[in-house]
Design a protein around this motif. Structure first.
Motif, PDB file in Angstrom:
ATOM      1  N   CYS A  65       0.767  -0.979   0.068  1.00  0.00           N
ATOM      2  CA  CYS A  65      -0.090  -0.152  -0.032  1.00  0.00           C
ATOM      3  C   CYS A  65       0.627   1.326   0.012  1.00  0.00           C
ATOM      4  O   CYS A  65       1.665   1.620   0.901  1.00  0.00           O
ATOM      5  CB  CYS A  65      -0.913   0.060   1.208  1.00  0.00           C
TER       6      CYS A  65
ATOM      7  N   CYS B 124      -1.528   6.462   0.157  1.00  0.00           N
ATOM      8  CA  CYS B 124      -1.203   7.756   0.849  1.00  0.00           C
ATOM      9  C   CYS B 124       0.130   7.854   1.103  1.00  0.00           C
ATOM     10  O   CYS B 124       1.077   6.879   1.158  1.00  0.00           O
ATOM     11  CB  CYS B 124      -2.167   7.965   1.962  1.00  0.00           C
TER      12      CYS B 124
ATOM     13  N   ARG C 210       2.791   5.486   3.055  1.00  0.00           N
ATOM     14  CA  ARG C 210       3.323   4.297   2.377  1.00  0.00           C
ATOM     15  C   ARG C 210       3.704   3.090   3.078  1.00  0.00           C
ATOM     16  O   ARG C 210       4.993   2.609   2.946  1.00  0.00           O
ATOM     17  CB  ARG C 210       5.041   4.862   1.439  1.00  0.00           C
ATOM     18  N   CYS C 211       2.746   2.613   3.505  1.00  0.00           N
ATOM     19  CA  CYS C 211       2.720   1.379   4.608  1.00  0.00           C
ATOM     20  C   CYS C 211       3.707   0.292   4.000  1.00  0.00           C
ATOM     21  O   CYS C 211       4.122  -0.465   4.454  1.00  0.00           O
ATOM     22  CB  CYS C 211       1.557   1.238   5.468  1.00  0.00           C
TER      23      CYS C 211
ATOM     24  N   ARG D 122      -3.018  -4.977   1.649  1.00  0.00           N
ATOM     25  CA  ARG D 122      -4.350  -4.942   2.265  1.00  0.00           C
ATOM     26  C   ARG D 122      -5.228  -5.948   1.545  1.00  0.00           C
ATOM     27  O   ARG D 122      -6.308  -6.174   2.376  1.00  0.00           O
ATOM     28  CB  ARG D 122      -4.887  -3.767   1.942  1.00  0.00           C
TER      29      ARG D 122
ATOM     30  N   CYS E  19      -3.926   3.146   8.614  1.00  0.00           N
ATOM     31  CA  CYS E  19      -5.440   3.424   8.523  1.00  0.00           C
ATOM     32  C   CYS E  19      -6.094   2.354   8.919  1.00  0.00           C
ATOM     33  O   CYS E  19      -7.404   2.469   9.035  1.00  0.00           O
ATOM     34  CB  CYS E  19      -5.631   3.796   7.072  1.00  0.00           C
TER      35      CYS E  19
HETATM   36  S1  SF4 Z   1      -2.262   4.449   5.995  1.00  0.00           S
HETATM   37 FE1  SF4 Z   1      -3.555   3.109   4.974  1.00  0.00          FE
HETATM   38  S2  SF4 Z   1      -3.878   4.459   2.741  1.00  0.00           S
HETATM   39 FE2  SF4 Z   1      -2.040   5.174   3.476  1.00  0.00          FE
HETATM   40  S3  SF4 Z   1      -0.226   3.778   2.779  1.00  0.00           S
HETATM   41 FE3  SF4 Z   1      -0.831   3.031   5.087  1.00  0.00          FE
HETATM   42  S4  SF4 Z   1      -2.181   1.410   4.448  1.00  0.00           S
HETATM   43 FE4  SF4 Z   1      -2.318   2.625   2.786  1.00  0.00          FE
END
Ligand code: SF4
Length: 302
Positions: A30, A33, A36-37, A41, A49
């Motif tokens: 992911c 946003c 960039r985790c 998902r 998130c």
């Molecule tokens: S906070 Fe959520 S949307 Fe943002 S990069 Fe991490 S996993 Fe993805």
């Protein structure tokens, strides 16, 4: 002005399907946003998130508390997503954004919500906190468009978005409605756990403006397309309201801005000394004066 929502053409040309496929790839490691985790998902991994691949919705209804160009007579068709990609300690919807109040639904159910809001007479579909749910939204659009969805779509974001992702979704949303929360990195770090918020928000909002331009209204005063920016004034100008407004005026003196005075200490706000009180009338008046000095001509409600 072409009054047809952008996504109808994107659906016809196949671009909406292409965007959906690309976003499905993005959430596999992911980078939807700026956090960039890197989590997948689609197999249940969770990033900041705390959200998977399916939409999580806390409520949906005709909303009459939004800005006048969104509300009109029929209301704004708001769909409130659960969780958030920001961790604001002063969040006023913390039960939804931090405590996760809401239910996971299918793409089909999300599409049905859009169509129900349209059938009620709402003027738009207003996706509240969409940044971490973008993939779900476009999957649901692929279902809703053939079933007759035709309202303008509003991307109602906290402003912590990646410009490259906003670029990728060009042709999906008609109205971008970002917050621009702060222009100070240390404040953004302390209050929202996002020290790069100012840079990322500037890049993202500039890309939004490039796509849709200044806010355009129809002959009833209802928004059809464009950019509408919200800014919440905080005590002691810790948000650097003056710098935020200078940036927005630099985009265009016709940027439509809602300067908001309703800050109140909620959630964990009292952990920050400056956030323990509401803003004064003088502080709000100073913010409006900065907007005028910057040259902004479209200030909501003023
Ligand atoms: S906070 Fe959520 S949307 Fe943002 S990069 Fe991490 S996993 Fe993805």
């Amino acid at each position: 002005m072409n009054s047809e929502p952008a996504y109808l053409k994107s659906h016809t040309t196949g671009r909406l399907k292409d965007i959906t496929d690309e976003l499905r790839g993005v959430i596999r490691a992911c980078a939807l946003c700026p956090h960039r985790c890197g989590v997948d998902r689609t197999i249940g991994e969770r990033g900041k998130c705390r959200s998977g691949a399916l939409p999580i919705v806390s409520s949906f209804h005709a909303h009459f508390g939004e800005e006048r160009p969104l509300v009109g007579r029929g209301g704004s068709g708001a769909i409130f997503f659960t969780n958030c990609n920001l961790a604001c300690i002063f969040c006023q919807n913390y039960d939804i954004s931090h405590y996760g109040r809401g239910d996971e639904v299918s793409f089909d159910e999300l599409a049905a919500m859009m169509l129900a809001l349209q059938a009620k007479g709402c003027h738009n579909i207003n996706f509240v906190s969409p940044s971490h749910m973008l993939y779900s939204i476009v999957e649901a659009l692929l279902i809703a468009v053939p079933r007759g969805l035709s309202l303008p779509l509003v991307y109602n974001t906290g402003g912590y978005d990646s410009a490259n992702i906003i670029h990728l979704i060009d042709g999906v949303f008609d109205i971008y409605m970002p917050d621009f929360k702060f222009m100070d990195a240390s404040v953004a770090n302390e209050l929202s756990d996002a020290p790069d918020y100012p840079e990322r928000a500037m890049e993202a909002v500039a890309e939004m403006h490039r796509q849709v331009g200044d806010l355009e209204l129809d002959d009833r005063g209802i928004a059809r397309r464009g950019l509408l920016v919200r800014h919440l004034v905080l005590p002691n100008n810790i948000a650097r309201t003056d710098a935020v407004l200078d940036f927005l005026a630099g985009l265009s003196r016709d940027t439509y801005v809602n300067i908001m005075d309703q800050y109140r200490p909620e959630y964990r706000a009292r952990e920050c000394f400056d956030l323990r009180r509401r803003v004064t009338l003088q502080e709000f008046d100073a913010a409006v004066a900065w907007a005028r000095k910057a040259g902004l001509r479209r200030i909501d409600g003023v």
